[in-house]
Design a protein around this motif. Structure first.
Motif, PDB file in Angstrom:
ATOM      1  N   MET A  77      42.163  28.087  62.100  1.00 18.15           N
ATOM      2  CA  MET A  77      41.689  29.441  62.437  1.00 18.15           C
ATOM      3  C   MET A  77      41.589  30.149  61.316  1.00 18.15           C
ATOM      4  O   MET A  77      42.412  30.124  60.143  1.00 18.15           O
ATOM      5  N   TYR A  78      40.425  30.950  61.067  1.00 17.89           N
ATOM      6  CA  TYR A  78      40.255  32.161  60.060  1.00 17.89           C
ATOM      7  C   TYR A  78      40.261  33.249  60.660  1.00 17.89           C
ATOM      8  O   TYR A  78      39.550  33.611  61.538  1.00 17.89           O
ATOM      9  N   VAL A  79      40.888  34.437  59.810  1.00 20.22           N
ATOM     10  CA  VAL A  79      40.920  35.474  60.247  1.00 20.22           C
ATOM     11  C   VAL A  79      40.459  36.471  58.972  1.00 20.22           C
ATOM     12  O   VAL A  79      41.366  36.365  58.029  1.00 20.22           O
ATOM     13  N   CYS A  80      39.543  37.510  59.178  1.00 17.45           N
ATOM     14  CA  CYS A  80      39.241  38.178  58.123  1.00 17.45           C
ATOM     15  C   CYS A  80      40.399  39.211  57.749  1.00 17.45           C
ATOM     16  O   CYS A  80      40.926  39.810  58.599  1.00 17.45           O
ATOM     17  N   GLY A  81      40.937  39.141  56.658  1.00 12.28           N
ATOM     18  CA  GLY A  81      41.834  40.085  56.009  1.00 12.28           C
ATOM     19  C   GLY A  81      41.525  41.255  55.621  1.00 12.28           C
ATOM     20  O   GLY A  81      40.525  41.823  55.375  1.00 12.28           O
ATOM     21  N   GLU A 110      32.200  35.987  50.441  1.00  9.36           N
ATOM     22  CA  GLU A 110      33.508  35.429  50.213  1.00  9.36           C
ATOM     23  C   GLU A 110      34.342  35.014  51.354  1.00  9.36           C
ATOM     24  O   GLU A 110      34.969  33.974  51.084  1.00  9.36           O
ATOM     25  N   CYS A 111      33.836  35.257  52.430  1.00 10.98           N
ATOM     26  CA  CYS A 111      34.704  34.752  53.841  1.00 10.98           C
ATOM     27  C   CYS A 111      34.010  33.149  53.909  1.00 10.98           C
ATOM     28  O   CYS A 111      34.720  32.387  54.346  1.00 10.98           O
ATOM     29  N   SER A 112      32.608  32.965  53.742  1.00 12.91           N
ATOM     30  CA  SER A 112      32.046  31.793  53.909  1.00 12.91           C
ATOM     31  C   SER A 112      32.659  30.831  52.791  1.00 12.91           C
ATOM     32  O   SER A 112      33.034  29.564  53.397  1.00 12.91           O
ATOM     33  N   PRO A 138      27.332  43.654  60.142  1.00 18.93           N
ATOM     34  CA  PRO A 138      26.696  42.552  59.864  1.00 18.93           C
ATOM     35  C   PRO A 138      27.785  41.187  59.325  1.00 18.93           C
ATOM     36  O   PRO A 138      27.340  40.054  59.125  1.00 18.93           O
ATOM     37  N   HIS A 139      29.026  41.759  58.990  1.00 14.71           N
ATOM     38  CA  HIS A 139      29.953  40.531  58.178  1.00 14.71           C
ATOM     39  C   HIS A 139      29.743  39.297  58.909  1.00 14.71           C
ATOM     40  O   HIS A 139      29.725  38.339  58.230  1.00 14.71           O
ATOM     41  N   HIS A 140      30.119  39.011  60.271  1.00 17.42           N
ATOM     42  CA  HIS A 140      30.367  37.754  60.857  1.00 17.42           C
ATOM     43  C   HIS A 140      28.935  37.154  61.112  1.00 17.42           C
ATOM     44  O   HIS A 140      28.806  36.005  60.750  1.00 17.42           O
ATOM     45  N   GLU A 141      28.193  37.916  61.495  1.00 19.01           N
ATOM     46  CA  GLU A 141      26.686  37.279  61.501  1.00 19.01           C
ATOM     47  C   GLU A 141      26.100  36.863  60.349  1.00 19.01           C
ATOM     48  O   GLU A 141      25.560  35.703  60.338  1.00 19.01           O
ATOM     49  N   ASN A 142      26.465  37.385  59.024  1.00 18.66           N
ATOM     50  CA  ASN A 142      25.994  37.029  58.075  1.00 18.66           C
ATOM     51  C   ASN A 142      26.910  35.844  57.458  1.00 18.66           C
ATOM     52  O   ASN A 142      26.335  34.828  56.723  1.00 18.66           O
ATOM     53  N   GLU A 143      28.033  35.666  57.663  1.00 19.80           N
ATOM     54  CA  GLU A 143      28.932  34.606  57.427  1.00 19.80           C
ATOM     55  C   GLU A 143      28.364  33.291  58.039  1.00 19.80           C
ATOM     56  O   GLU A 143      28.141  32.288  57.304  1.00 19.80           O
ATOM     57  N   VAL A 144      27.957  33.471  59.189  1.00 27.36           N
ATOM     58  CA  VAL A 144      27.300  32.419  60.147  1.00 27.36           C
ATOM     59  C   VAL A 144      26.296  31.888  59.359  1.00 27.36           C
ATOM     60  O   VAL A 144      25.829  30.561  59.226  1.00 27.36           O
TER      61      VAL A 144
END
Ligand code: AMP
Ligand code: ZN
Length: 461
Positions: free
Chosen positions: A26-30, A226-228, A251-257
């Motif tokens: 599991m990953y959670v944005c900090g 960074e998160c990717s 946009p953060h998670h859309e862009n991570e994907v």
């Protein structure tokens, strides 16, 4: 008993099946570490801590890997460092800001009863992985170099269509809508107005690293990459659960994907995308200008961390939450009671009536209702269930003692007055005994007379 989780991508509750039968990732944005965390930031910390604890309960402690990053490269950090330490070289000032804020964050979330994640990677320690992903994206035709920037092209991603997800699928919007809605004053180096930054040049004095994709000038990463990179390094190309607040979906998670799936030719980045709802304060959006911006640190001066934790969990994680003083007071009363009846008893197995709602997409509000039910019927089950949820980290005496300390009450003086009152009662001087009871009441102390003739006391809330 199976676990069901709501997935933002498929917009439905699904039975949770881990990619690897015995282990969960599991990953959670900090946090971005530039200032004290506010009570809204505490919501994902507490919610995903409950999920972490539940998964450990189901799979075993050693079988859940929870990664929560620390974003320590960001414009807001640079601005804060320049403002707070004008005399220092910027890089040194930045280190001071990120170290101090990181320490404060840990103190806050420890007090909230949140377990430390298995790994807490820092963005600045994963620049190499970021460069690697960027190189792959450029090589695959998903990203391009322009004026020392590297930009990701959502259009290129959707045109490729080779076993990739559609850009926009997570946030449920079409690229055409995004193009139409995009700002008109787009940066001149962008080919398309939905293109986003993977890498950019650093200004003089700013933190900088060798750039990818043949760019000679030093630079720094964009936020999404960074998160990717950190998720890839610690959890692999495809993992089970990715979480964060609802504001991060676009946009953060859309862009991570987009980054992860295009770099590694994957159909998915995470199998379950989980997002907590937003927190408001006394029915208003929390903001510095409205003056209702509260930090975790400030709240901890007035309330034990477990009170904040309970108050957060009374609302289901996907619903908006209204943070009010009234609700905090109720949470404090509830916990005082639970500490008295359950903190010092042998914890039993967590009760099915508590675990079942948790298995249904982390329904903590129903689980808490069940705790109230256990209070009168099964205190051992209550104790075990409270511990599963991250409560009862102290003994009943520690809990009472801390409250007394916080209220500035001198316990010895209270004991002396109680002894005087007991003596007055023995000699049937009820006028004096009432006077002492009233004096203590004025100090915020409530007396409890027991059948055996002894008297104990507690703080009135
Ligand atoms: P930030 O430091 O703003 O990136 O936020 C860190 C985490 O807190 C992210 O997961 C955000 O989605 C979450 N968050 C920020 N503000 C709120 C809020 N008012 N209510 C709930 N979650 C929030
Ligand atoms: Zn993130």
């Amino acid at each position: 008993m199976e676990l069901r989780l709501y997935d933002t991508l498929s917009r439905e509750k699904r039975t949770f099946v881990s990619l690897d039968a015995n282990n969960v990732r599991m990953y959670v944005c900090g946090p971005t570490v530039y200032d004290f965390a506010h009570i809204g930031n505490a919501r994902p910390v507490i919610v995903f801590d409950v999920l972490f604890r539940l998964l450990r309960h189901l799979y075993g402690e050693a079988h859940v890997k929870y990664v929560r990053n620390i974003t320590d490269v960001d414009d807001k950090i640079n601005d804060r460092a320049a403002r707070d330490f004008p005399g220092l070289p910027l890089n040194e000032a930045i280190r001071k800001v990120t170290e101090e804020t990181g320490r404060q964050f840990h103190a806050d979330v420890d007090a909230l009863g949140a377990l430390r994640p298995s790994v807490e990677p820092r963005a600045t320690e994963h620049i190499g992985e970021m460069r690697e992903i960027i190189e792959k994206l450029v090589a695959g035709g998903f990203a391009y170099v322009a004026e020392d920037h590297v930009l990701f092209s959502p259009q290129a991603m959707n045109a490729a269509n080779a076993g990739l997800p559609r850009y926009g699928a997570l946030s449920n919007r079409s690229l055409d809508e995004m193009v139409a809605g995009a700002r008109v004053d787009v940066a001149p180096y962008k080919k398309g107005n939905t293109d986003f930054v993977l890498w950019k040049p650093s200004k003089p004095g700013e933190p900088s690293w060798p750039s990818p994709a043949g760019i000679a000038a030093q630079g720094r990463p964009g936020w999404h990459i960074e998160c990717s990179a950190m998720a890839w390094k610690h959890l692999g190309e495809h993992f089970d659960i990715h979480g964060g607040g609802i504001d991060l979906v676009f946009p953060h998670h859309e862009n991570e994907v987009a980054q992860t799936c295009c770099a590694f030719h994957q159909q998915r980045m995470a199998n379950y995308w989980m997002h907590n709802g937003f927190l408001q304060v006394e029915s208003e959006k929390m903001s510095k200008s409205l003056g209702n911006f509260i930090t975790i640190h400030e709240l901890l001066a007035d309330w034990p961390g477990e009170v904040l934790r309970l108050n957060m969990l009374k609302t289901h994680y996907r619903s908006p939450i209204d943070w009010t003083m009234k609700s905090l007071e109720e949470s404090a009363k509830t916990l005082d009671d639970w500490y008295r009846v359950a903190a010092d008893v042998e914890p039993g197995r967590p009760a099915a009536s508590v675990v079942e709602p948790l298995l249904d997409d982390l329904n903590t509000s129903l689980a808490i209702a069940a705790l109230h039910g256990l209070r009168g019927s099964d205190v051992n089950g209550l104790a075990g269930s409270l511990r599963l949820l991250g409560f009862l980290s102290e003994s009943a005496a520690q809990w009472e003692g801390r409250k007394q300390q916080a209220s500035g009450i001198d316990a010895k003086e209270v004991e002396r007055l109680i002894a005087e009152r007991t003596a007055a009662r023995r000699r049937k001087d009820f006028g004096e005994s009432d006077r002492i009871r009233n004096e203590l009441a004025a100090m915020g102390i409530e007396l409890v007379d027991h059948k055996d003739g002894t008297t104990t006391w507690k703080l009135k809330r």
